[in-house]
Design a protein around this motif. Structure first.
Motif, PDB file in Angstrom:
ATOM      1  N   ASN A 142      41.100  38.702  58.420  1.00 19.33           N
ATOM      2  CA  ASN A 142      41.052  37.790  59.561  1.00 19.33           C
ATOM      3  C   ASN A 142      39.641  37.236  59.755  1.00 19.33           C
ATOM      4  O   ASN A 142      39.190  37.014  60.871  1.00 19.33           O
ATOM      5  CB  ASN A 142      41.495  38.527  60.827  1.00 19.33           C
ATOM      6  CG  ASN A 142      42.883  39.087  60.706  1.00 19.33           C
ATOM      7  OD1 ASN A 142      43.865  38.389  60.931  1.00 19.33           O
ATOM      8  ND2 ASN A 142      42.984  40.363  60.341  1.00 19.33           N
ATOM      9  N   CYS A 143      38.977  37.007  58.646  1.00 21.11           N
ATOM     10  CA  CYS A 143      37.578  36.599  58.696  1.00 21.11           C
ATOM     11  C   CYS A 143      37.410  35.231  58.047  1.00 21.11           C
ATOM     12  O   CYS A 143      38.019  34.946  57.016  1.00 21.11           O
ATOM     13  CB  CYS A 143      36.729  37.644  57.975  1.00 21.11           C
ATOM     14  SG  CYS A 143      34.982  37.275  57.919  1.00 21.11           S
ATOM     15  N   CYS A 144      36.580  34.398  58.619  1.00 22.79           N
ATOM     16  CA  CYS A 144      36.303  33.094  58.016  1.00 22.79           C
ATOM     17  C   CYS A 144      35.422  33.282  56.787  1.00 22.79           C
ATOM     18  O   CYS A 144      34.654  34.243  56.692  1.00 22.79           O
ATOM     19  CB  CYS A 144      35.660  32.161  59.028  1.00 22.79           C
ATOM     20  SG  CYS A 144      33.950  32.560  59.436  1.00 22.79           S
ATOM     21  N   PRO A 145      35.506  32.375  55.815  1.00 26.37           N
ATOM     22  CA  PRO A 145      34.747  32.536  54.562  1.00 26.37           C
ATOM     23  C   PRO A 145      33.252  32.701  54.757  1.00 26.37           C
ATOM     24  O   PRO A 145      32.615  33.485  54.047  1.00 26.37           O
ATOM     25  CB  PRO A 145      35.084  31.251  53.799  1.00 26.37           C
ATOM     26  CG  PRO A 145      36.427  30.837  54.309  1.00 26.37           C
ATOM     27  CD  PRO A 145      36.416  31.210  55.759  1.00 26.37           C
ATOM     28  N   ASN A 155      31.527  34.052  57.272  1.00 24.90           N
ATOM     29  CA  ASN A 155      31.192  35.394  57.728  1.00 24.90           C
ATOM     30  C   ASN A 155      31.476  36.439  56.656  1.00 24.90           C
ATOM     31  O   ASN A 155      30.739  37.419  56.519  1.00 24.90           O
ATOM     32  CB  ASN A 155      31.973  35.731  59.003  1.00 24.90           C
ATOM     33  CG  ASN A 155      31.420  35.023  60.226  1.00 24.90           C
ATOM     34  OD1 ASN A 155      30.258  34.638  60.252  1.00 24.90           O
ATOM     35  ND2 ASN A 155      32.253  34.845  61.228  1.00 24.90           N
ATOM     36  N   LEU A 156      32.532  36.229  55.882  1.00 24.17           N
ATOM     37  CA  LEU A 156      32.838  37.161  54.803  1.00 24.17           C
ATOM     38  C   LEU A 156      31.730  37.159  53.757  1.00 24.17           C
ATOM     39  O   LEU A 156      31.287  38.218  53.291  1.00 24.17           O
ATOM     40  CB  LEU A 156      34.176  36.811  54.163  1.00 24.17           C
ATOM     41  CG  LEU A 156      34.602  37.666  52.966  1.00 24.17           C
ATOM     42  CD1 LEU A 156      34.614  39.138  53.329  1.00 24.17           C
ATOM     43  CD2 LEU A 156      35.969  37.226  52.448  1.00 24.17           C
ATOM     44  N   ASP A 157      31.270  35.965  53.378  1.00 24.96           N
ATOM     45  CA  ASP A 157      30.200  35.865  52.393  1.00 24.96           C
ATOM     46  C   ASP A 157      28.937  36.563  52.885  1.00 24.96           C
ATOM     47  O   ASP A 157      28.275  37.296  52.141  1.00 24.96           O
ATOM     48  CB  ASP A 157      29.889  34.396  52.088  1.00 24.96           C
ATOM     49  CG  ASP A 157      31.017  33.705  51.335  1.00 24.96           C
ATOM     50  OD1 ASP A 157      31.881  34.414  50.795  1.00 24.96           O
ATOM     51  OD2 ASP A 157      31.027  32.461  51.291  1.00 24.96           O
ATOM     52  N   ARG A 158      28.604  36.357  54.157  1.00 25.38           N
ATOM     53  CA  ARG A 158      27.389  36.956  54.699  1.00 25.38           C
ATOM     54  C   ARG A 158      27.510  38.478  54.812  1.00 25.38           C
ATOM     55  O   ARG A 158      26.550  39.209  54.578  1.00 25.38           O
ATOM     56  CB  ARG A 158      27.073  36.340  56.061  1.00 25.38           C
ATOM     57  CG  ARG A 158      26.403  34.979  55.961  1.00 25.38           C
ATOM     58  CD  ARG A 158      26.040  34.467  57.326  1.00 25.38           C
ATOM     59  NE  ARG A 158      26.953  33.410  57.722  1.00 25.38           N
ATOM     60  CZ  ARG A 158      26.954  32.848  58.925  1.00 25.38           C
ATOM     61  NH1 ARG A 158      26.117  33.281  59.840  1.00 25.38           N
ATOM     62  NH2 ARG A 158      27.801  31.888  59.220  1.00 25.38           N
ATOM     63  N   MET A 159      28.709  38.942  55.163  1.00 25.53           N
ATOM     64  CA  MET A 159      28.913  40.389  55.258  1.00 25.53           C
ATOM     65  C   MET A 159      28.777  41.042  53.890  1.00 25.53           C
ATOM     66  O   MET A 159      28.156  42.108  53.745  1.00 25.53           O
ATOM     67  CB  MET A 159      30.291  40.679  55.853  1.00 25.53           C
ATOM     68  CG  MET A 159      30.601  42.172  55.968  1.00 25.53           C
ATOM     69  SD  MET A 159      29.514  43.022  57.122  1.00 25.53           S
ATOM     70  CE  MET A 159      30.322  42.592  58.663  1.00 25.53           C
ATOM     71  N   LEU A 160      29.354  40.432  52.865  1.00 26.62           N
ATOM     72  CA  LEU A 160      29.226  40.975  51.516  1.00 26.62           C
ATOM     73  C   LEU A 160      27.770  40.998  51.073  1.00 26.62           C
ATOM     74  O   LEU A 160      27.301  41.979  50.481  1.00 26.62           O
ATOM     75  CB  LEU A 160      30.066  40.150  50.540  1.00 26.62           C
ATOM     76  CG  LEU A 160      31.576  40.343  50.616  1.00 26.62           C
ATOM     77  CD1 LEU A 160      32.294  39.315  49.756  1.00 26.62           C
ATOM     78  CD2 LEU A 160      31.968  41.758  50.177  1.00 26.62           C
ATOM     79  N   GLN A 161      27.042  39.927  51.352  1.00 24.66           N
ATOM     80  CA  GLN A 161      25.626  39.888  50.999  1.00 24.66           C
ATOM     81  C   GLN A 161      24.869  41.016  51.690  1.00 24.66           C
ATOM     82  O   GLN A 161      24.043  41.713  51.072  1.00 24.66           O
ATOM     83  CB  GLN A 161      25.030  38.531  51.416  1.00 24.66           C
ATOM     84  CG  GLN A 161      25.521  37.350  50.604  1.00 24.66           C
ATOM     85  CD  GLN A 161      24.653  37.088  49.386  1.00 24.66           C
ATOM     86  OE1 GLN A 161      23.556  37.634  49.254  1.00 24.66           O
ATOM     87  NE2 GLN A 161      25.146  36.253  48.485  1.00 24.66           N
ATOM     88  N   VAL A 200      37.907  44.317  49.462  1.00 24.40           N
ATOM     89  CA  VAL A 200      37.788  43.124  50.285  1.00 24.40           C
ATOM     90  C   VAL A 200      38.974  42.222  49.999  1.00 24.40           C
ATOM     91  O   VAL A 200      39.406  42.087  48.855  1.00 24.40           O
ATOM     92  CB  VAL A 200      36.449  42.394  50.027  1.00 24.40           C
ATOM     93  CG1 VAL A 200      36.305  42.040  48.557  1.00 24.40           C
ATOM     94  CG2 VAL A 200      36.318  41.147  50.888  1.00 24.40           C
ATOM     95  N   SER A 201      39.504  41.605  51.027  1.00 24.55           N
ATOM     96  CA  SER A 201      40.682  40.754  50.891  1.00 24.55           C
ATOM     97  C   SER A 201      40.320  39.297  51.142  1.00 24.55           C
ATOM     98  O   SER A 201      39.458  38.988  51.965  1.00 24.55           O
ATOM     99  CB  SER A 201      41.755  41.195  51.895  1.00 24.55           C
ATOM    100  OG  SER A 201      42.898  40.362  51.830  1.00 24.55           O
ATOM    101  N   GLY A 202      40.981  38.405  50.409  1.00 23.09           N
ATOM    102  CA  GLY A 202      40.848  36.983  50.675  1.00 23.09           C
ATOM    103  C   GLY A 202      39.529  36.363  50.255  1.00 23.09           C
ATOM    104  O   GLY A 202      39.105  35.358  50.831  1.00 23.09           O
ATOM    105  N   LEU A 203      38.897  36.912  49.247  1.00 20.08           N
ATOM    106  CA  LEU A 203      37.649  36.321  48.757  1.00 20.08           C
ATOM    107  C   LEU A 203      37.951  34.935  48.194  1.00 20.08           C
ATOM    108  O   LEU A 203      38.789  34.774  47.318  1.00 20.08           O
ATOM    109  CB  LEU A 203      37.050  37.214  47.671  1.00 20.08           C
ATOM    110  CG  LEU A 203      35.656  36.854  47.175  1.00 20.08           C
ATOM    111  CD1 LEU A 203      34.625  37.083  48.280  1.00 20.08           C
ATOM    112  CD2 LEU A 203      35.308  37.666  45.940  1.00 20.08           C
ATOM    113  N   SER A 204      37.250  33.925  48.691  1.00 17.59           N
ATOM    114  CA  SER A 204      37.632  32.554  48.346  1.00 17.59           C
ATOM    115  C   SER A 204      36.554  31.777  47.605  1.00 17.59           C
ATOM    116  O   SER A 204      36.838  30.691  47.090  1.00 17.59           O
ATOM    117  CB  SER A 204      38.001  31.781  49.619  1.00 17.59           C
ATOM    118  OG  SER A 204      36.904  31.719  50.519  1.00 17.59           O
TER     119      SER A 204
END
Length: 320
Positions: A61-64, A66-72, A87-91
């Protein structure tokens, strides 16, 4: 008892604290632990807390951005010691490449519902050489080319999950090429889950012939698979599940990798991930934390029950 026999928690070395904090939830490690004291904040920023990163539920339920920044943020904190990532939904391909560049110690990788294609996988597959378990379920852009590249470079691979949703493969004529890629390049597989893939008896027979170590083959929903019973009996250690689907709404789940416990609903909570400067440490009202000059603002994390999990009857091994 003499007080000298006790040691203050804030005096424990960062590595010891990090190993303890790994038993806490992601929420606690990111939002509570760093605000207790400076030594705990230092431990929460260290690699021992981030050898295993499971943000699969949150990332659904995360926007791309925020997901990218969290992974970083989290992968950088692991300092090259990352062993498990869910991690789910990596785009975005840059984030996938970033994962690959930090995968020298990675053994378990789960990327369900990711939007990564064959070419991206082919370019970096060689960096995942230590992977033993891979989950690319519901990744509709991944095909035989990607699976072949993974098999070629990931020689330690013993577990593959490639479960699909029936509606996601409705426009495909066949996925036998994927099964054949698995058969040709993944001889050490012990567990293979390919539920609802459009595969037939011939390609699955090739899998059995070439993957002699298989202990679990999950072909639920693969209606074109009709294995000869006498042929299957030749593989004494093998358990075949399917193609008949039973208890598809079993809430117990088939995956022991998740650290999330069941609840009656979901719990929303807000946090901003990053690190505070020492001068700002005591300011509990800060709305963002700094990490290398960058900030993540207003990130909501939601924990959901996995209502669609299915028990295939095999307990997947935990990462070491």
């Amino acid at each position: 008892m003499d007080n000298q026999e006790f040691r203050r928690w804030d005096e424990l070395i960062p590595d010891a604290l990090g190993m303890i904090f790994r038993n806490l939830s992601l929420q606690d490690v990111l939002t509570i632990v760093p605000r207790v004291c400076k030594s705990w904040r230092k431990a929460a920023r260290g690699p021992y807390c981030w050898q295993e990163i499971d943000i699969e539920e949150w990332s659904k339920n995360c926007c791309p951005d925020n997901l990218d920044r969290m992974l970083q943020l989290l992968i950088t904190r692991s300092c090259g010691s990352l062993r498990k990532l869910c991690v789910s939904g990596l785009s975005r391909e840059p984030s996938f490449t970033f994962i690959a560049n930090n995968a020298k110690s990675l053994q378990m990788l789960r990327l369900p519902k990711s939007d990564i294609g064959d070419s991206a996988v082919e370019q970096v597959a060689g960096m995942f050489s230590n992977i033993t378990f891979l989950d690319v379920s519901y990744c509709i852009k991944i095909g035989a080319r990607a699976l072949g590249a993974i098999g070629k470079h990931c020689r330690c691979l013993t577990g593959l999950r490639r479960t699909m949703h029936p509606l996601e493969v409705i426009d495909k004529l066949s996925q036998d090429d994927e099964a054949l890629a698995i058969a040709r390049t993944m001889p050490k597989l012990k567990q293979l889950e390919i539920a609802y893939m459009l595969v037939g008896t011939t390609s699955i027979t090739e899998v059995l012939k070439n993957c002699g170590h298989l202990e679990l083959l999950d072909v639920r929903g693969c209606w074109n698979v009709n294995l000869d019973e006498n042929f299957v009996k030749k593989f004494h250690q093998l358990k075949v599940v399917g193609p008949l689907v039973v208890d598809c709404y079993d809430r117990n789940g088939w995956d022991n990798c998740s650290d999330y416990s069941s609840s009656s609903g979901y719990v929303p909570w807000d946090f901003v991930a990053g690190d505070m400067d020492d001068d700002d440490f005591d300011e509990m009202s800060d709305v963002y934390w700094e990490e290398d000059g960058q900030s993540i603002e207003d990130v909501e994390m939601w924990f959901y029950d996995d209502l669609n999990a299915v028990d295939s009857g095999y307990d997947w091994p935990q990462s070491p």
